[in-house]
Design a protein around this motif. Structure first.
Motif, PDB file in Angstrom:
ATOM      1  N   VAL A  90      40.358  47.524  37.145  1.00 14.97           N
ATOM      2  CA  VAL A  90      39.748  48.588  37.951  1.00 14.97           C
ATOM      3  C   VAL A  90      39.699  48.256  39.435  1.00 14.97           C
ATOM      4  O   VAL A  90      39.481  49.144  40.261  1.00 14.97           O
ATOM      5  CB  VAL A  90      38.326  48.916  37.445  1.00 14.97           C
ATOM      6  CG1 VAL A  90      38.361  49.363  35.997  1.00 14.97           C
ATOM      7  CG2 VAL A  90      37.391  47.722  37.611  1.00 14.97           C
ATOM      8  N   GLY A  91      39.870  46.984  39.801  1.00 15.08           N
ATOM      9  CA  GLY A  91      39.856  46.604  41.202  1.00 15.08           C
ATOM     10  C   GLY A  91      38.449  46.349  41.722  1.00 15.08           C
ATOM     11  O   GLY A  91      37.465  46.388  40.978  1.00 15.08           O
ATOM     12  N   ASP A  92      38.364  46.103  43.029  1.00 15.46           N
ATOM     13  CA  ASP A  92      37.103  45.718  43.640  1.00 15.46           C
ATOM     14  C   ASP A  92      36.249  46.906  44.085  1.00 15.46           C
ATOM     15  O   ASP A  92      35.060  46.747  44.345  1.00 15.46           O
ATOM     16  CB  ASP A  92      37.365  44.818  44.857  1.00 15.46           C
ATOM     17  CG  ASP A  92      38.016  43.501  44.463  1.00 15.46           C
ATOM     18  OD1 ASP A  92      37.694  42.988  43.372  1.00 15.46           O
ATOM     19  OD2 ASP A  92      38.860  43.004  45.233  1.00 15.46           O
ATOM     20  N   LYS A  93      36.846  48.075  44.215  1.00 17.57           N
ATOM     21  CA  LYS A  93      36.100  49.244  44.667  1.00 17.57           C
ATOM     22  C   LYS A  93      35.068  49.638  43.610  1.00 17.57           C
ATOM     23  O   LYS A  93      35.400  49.799  42.437  1.00 17.57           O
ATOM     24  CB  LYS A  93      37.044  50.414  44.923  1.00 17.57           C
ATOM     25  CG  LYS A  93      36.368  51.641  45.515  1.00 17.57           C
ATOM     26  CD  LYS A  93      37.388  52.737  45.779  1.00 17.57           C
ATOM     27  CE  LYS A  93      36.724  53.982  46.330  1.00 17.57           C
ATOM     28  NZ  LYS A  93      37.706  55.073  46.573  1.00 17.57           N
ATOM     29  N   ASN A 119      35.630  58.312  31.875  1.00 18.32           N
ATOM     30  CA  ASN A 119      36.659  59.069  32.591  1.00 18.32           C
ATOM     31  C   ASN A 119      37.120  58.323  33.838  1.00 18.32           C
ATOM     32  O   ASN A 119      38.329  58.231  34.104  1.00 18.32           O
ATOM     33  CB  ASN A 119      36.121  60.445  32.979  1.00 18.32           C
ATOM     34  CG  ASN A 119      36.069  61.403  31.813  1.00 18.32           C
ATOM     35  OD1 ASN A 119      36.281  61.014  30.664  1.00 18.32           O
ATOM     36  ND2 ASN A 119      35.771  62.654  32.078  1.00 18.32           N
ATOM     37  N   GLU A 120      36.174  57.801  34.598  1.00 22.76           N
ATOM     38  CA  GLU A 120      36.548  57.076  35.820  1.00 22.76           C
ATOM     39  C   GLU A 120      37.315  55.801  35.473  1.00 22.76           C
ATOM     40  O   GLU A 120      38.273  55.433  36.165  1.00 22.76           O
ATOM     41  CB  GLU A 120      35.304  56.750  36.642  1.00 22.76           C
ATOM     42  CG  GLU A 120      35.632  56.204  38.012  1.00 22.76           C
ATOM     43  CD  GLU A 120      34.404  56.010  38.891  1.00 22.76           C
ATOM     44  OE1 GLU A 120      34.579  55.737  40.091  1.00 22.76           O
ATOM     45  OE2 GLU A 120      33.272  56.130  38.369  1.00 22.76           O
ATOM     46  N   LEU A 121      36.907  55.147  34.410  1.00 22.98           N
ATOM     47  CA  LEU A 121      37.595  53.936  33.973  1.00 22.98           C
ATOM     48  C   LEU A 121      39.051  54.239  33.620  1.00 22.98           C
ATOM     49  O   LEU A 121      39.968  53.508  34.020  1.00 22.98           O
ATOM     50  CB  LEU A 121      36.860  53.351  32.765  1.00 22.98           C
ATOM     51  CG  LEU A 121      37.405  52.056  32.170  1.00 22.98           C
ATOM     52  CD1 LEU A 121      37.357  50.937  33.190  1.00 22.98           C
ATOM     53  CD2 LEU A 121      36.605  51.684  30.922  1.00 22.98           C
ATOM     54  N   LEU A 122      39.282  55.321  32.900  1.00 17.85           N
ATOM     55  CA  LEU A 122      40.648  55.681  32.509  1.00 17.85           C
ATOM     56  C   LEU A 122      41.488  56.059  33.727  1.00 17.85           C
ATOM     57  O   LEU A 122      42.672  55.710  33.808  1.00 17.85           O
ATOM     58  CB  LEU A 122      40.617  56.822  31.501  1.00 17.85           C
ATOM     59  CG  LEU A 122      40.154  56.442  30.097  1.00 17.85           C
ATOM     60  CD1 LEU A 122      39.920  57.683  29.251  1.00 17.85           C
ATOM     61  CD2 LEU A 122      41.165  55.530  29.422  1.00 17.85           C
ATOM     62  N   ILE A 123      40.903  56.785  34.660  1.00 22.92           N
ATOM     63  CA  ILE A 123      41.645  57.168  35.860  1.00 22.92           C
ATOM     64  C   ILE A 123      42.052  55.932  36.649  1.00 22.92           C
ATOM     65  O   ILE A 123      43.187  55.838  37.141  1.00 22.92           O
ATOM     66  CB  ILE A 123      40.799  58.124  36.731  1.00 22.92           C
ATOM     67  CG1 ILE A 123      40.660  59.480  36.025  1.00 22.92           C
ATOM     68  CG2 ILE A 123      41.439  58.316  38.103  1.00 22.92           C
ATOM     69  CD1 ILE A 123      39.650  60.400  36.680  1.00 22.92           C
ATOM     70  N   ARG A 124      41.158  54.964  36.758  1.00 19.02           N
ATOM     71  CA  ARG A 124      41.461  53.734  37.482  1.00 19.02           C
ATOM     72  C   ARG A 124      42.526  52.896  36.758  1.00 19.02           C
ATOM     73  O   ARG A 124      43.395  52.296  37.388  1.00 19.02           O
ATOM     74  CB  ARG A 124      40.198  52.885  37.632  1.00 19.02           C
ATOM     75  CG  ARG A 124      39.185  53.386  38.622  1.00 19.02           C
ATOM     76  CD  ARG A 124      39.530  52.985  40.058  1.00 19.02           C
ATOM     77  NE  ARG A 124      38.396  53.241  40.913  1.00 19.02           N
ATOM     78  CZ  ARG A 124      37.504  52.314  41.268  1.00 19.02           C
ATOM     79  NH1 ARG A 124      37.633  51.077  40.852  1.00 19.02           N
ATOM     80  NH2 ARG A 124      36.496  52.633  42.051  1.00 19.02           N
ATOM     81  N   ALA A 125      42.405  52.829  35.439  1.00 19.30           N
ATOM     82  CA  ALA A 125      43.229  51.895  34.673  1.00 19.30           C
ATOM     83  C   ALA A 125      44.619  52.421  34.353  1.00 19.30           C
ATOM     84  O   ALA A 125      45.562  51.641  34.210  1.00 19.30           O
ATOM     85  CB  ALA A 125      42.517  51.529  33.369  1.00 19.30           C
ATOM     86  N   ARG A 154      32.980  43.500  31.749  1.00 19.73           N
ATOM     87  CA  ARG A 154      33.138  43.688  33.197  1.00 19.73           C
ATOM     88  C   ARG A 154      34.060  42.621  33.777  1.00 19.73           C
ATOM     89  O   ARG A 154      34.886  42.910  34.649  1.00 19.73           O
ATOM     90  CB  ARG A 154      31.774  43.646  33.893  1.00 19.73           C
ATOM     91  CG  ARG A 154      30.985  44.926  33.752  1.00 19.73           C
ATOM     92  CD  ARG A 154      29.875  45.009  34.771  1.00 19.73           C
ATOM     93  NE  ARG A 154      29.189  46.289  34.713  1.00 19.73           N
ATOM     94  CZ  ARG A 154      28.273  46.685  35.589  1.00 19.73           C
ATOM     95  NH1 ARG A 154      27.933  45.889  36.584  1.00 19.73           N
ATOM     96  NH2 ARG A 154      27.701  47.866  35.476  1.00 19.73           N
ATOM     97  N   LEU A 155      33.907  41.392  33.305  1.00 17.99           N
ATOM     98  CA  LEU A 155      34.798  40.323  33.759  1.00 17.99           C
ATOM     99  C   LEU A 155      36.252  40.635  33.418  1.00 17.99           C
ATOM    100  O   LEU A 155      37.148  40.480  34.243  1.00 17.99           O
ATOM    101  CB  LEU A 155      34.394  38.998  33.103  1.00 17.99           C
ATOM    102  CG  LEU A 155      33.219  38.224  33.695  1.00 17.99           C
ATOM    103  CD1 LEU A 155      32.888  37.026  32.807  1.00 17.99           C
ATOM    104  CD2 LEU A 155      33.546  37.755  35.109  1.00 17.99           C
ATOM    105  N   LEU A 156      36.479  41.079  32.192  1.00 18.66           N
ATOM    106  CA  LEU A 156      37.840  41.338  31.738  1.00 18.66           C
ATOM    107  C   LEU A 156      38.447  42.566  32.405  1.00 18.66           C
ATOM    108  O   LEU A 156      39.661  42.627  32.625  1.00 18.66           O
ATOM    109  CB  LEU A 156      37.848  41.517  30.215  1.00 18.66           C
ATOM    110  CG  LEU A 156      37.406  40.303  29.392  1.00 18.66           C
ATOM    111  CD1 LEU A 156      37.433  40.638  27.902  1.00 18.66           C
ATOM    112  CD2 LEU A 156      38.278  39.100  29.671  1.00 18.66           C
ATOM    113  N   LEU A 157      37.609  43.555  32.738  1.00 14.96           N
ATOM    114  CA  LEU A 157      38.102  44.797  33.331  1.00 14.96           C
ATOM    115  C   LEU A 157      38.286  44.710  34.835  1.00 14.96           C
ATOM    116  O   LEU A 157      38.984  45.556  35.421  1.00 14.96           O
ATOM    117  CB  LEU A 157      37.153  45.951  33.016  1.00 14.96           C
ATOM    118  CG  LEU A 157      37.197  46.503  31.595  1.00 14.96           C
ATOM    119  CD1 LEU A 157      35.996  47.395  31.332  1.00 14.96           C
ATOM    120  CD2 LEU A 157      38.489  47.288  31.374  1.00 14.96           C
TER     121      LEU A 157
END
Length: 226
Positions: free
Chosen positions: A205-208, A89-95, A198-201
């Motif tokens: 998702v940014g640095d936060k 869920n957090e990944l989708l909100i960020r992306a 993680r490298l690709l994302l």
């Protein structure tokens, strides 16, 4: 009627909620929903991992949700599966946002939740991450290197942003790239696959730091796993 999932909800005024949703065919949608009060309150229904049916109205950045009902029982997630679903869920909100809404992600998201509910495994997470990257146009070739040469299962590769993978002194086994491309991942390859996604994302998702990752790392583990 639309079908969707709540990715995040927070109170809005006295009897409403501001929702971030993943909607089938529409992707990420932000909307206001009136929850009501007393026995007719929808608070118990408008929750993450609860499949919903609803009507959407409005055309701006903030829509209105109405005629809300559960489409089926909530996906039963506990333990590591629940932490992993919170990460999704957090990944989708960020992306996802107004430019990249993820119109085709509802079904893969639902399938990933169901896979996590059946038996926790990192494999569905890695495959969903690849699906998200592909939806965003950020997934590089996993079968050809930066020079257009076929990936060798016996070689190791390093990631060159905006170029691709290059054989030589990297830490990513070619076999893992090929396994991810074929959506066939061995348990032993989980650490490599996680490092790669993680490298690709990271640009997405940014640095936060992701809160769900912090929660997962702080979870209580059996004594023999600490």
């Amino acid at each position: 009627m639309h079908r969707g999932y709540v990715l995040h909800a927070k109170p809005y005024r006295e009897t409403s909620a501001l929702l971030r949703l993943l909607v089938d065919g529409l992707g990420r949608i932000d909307a206001i929903a009136r929850l009501g009060s007393g026995k007719r309150s929808l608070k118990s229904v408008i929750q993450p991992f609860q499949p919903l049916l609803f009507e959407l109205s409005g055309r701006g950045e903030l829509r209105s949700l109405s005629q809300i009902e559960s489409a089926s029982p909530a996906v039963p997630l506990t333990g590591d599966a629940l932490y992993s679903a919170l990460y999704l869920n957090e990944l989708l909100i960020r992306a996802l946002g107004q430019v990249q809404s993820g119109e085709s992600l509802f079904v893969p998201y639902h399938q990933t939740l169901m896979a996590l509910a059946r038996e926790f495994s990192q494999t569905p997470l890695r495959f969903f991450e690849l699906t998200l990257l592909d939806e965003l146009g950020c997934l590089p070739s996993l079968t050809l290197d930066a020079n257009g040469v076929a990936v060798d299962a016996a070689s190791h590769y390093r990631w060159l942003p905006e170029s691709g993978f290059l054989a030589g002194d990297g830490i990513i086994p070619g076999r893992v790239l090929l396994a991810l491309a074929a959506r066939e991942l061995l348990d032993a390859d989980w650490p490599h696959a996680k490092r790669l996604t993680r490298l690709l994302l990271q640009p997405v998702v940014g640095d936060k730091p992701l809160m769900s990752r912090q929660l997962f790392s702080k979870r209580e583990l059996p004594t023999n796993q600490q």
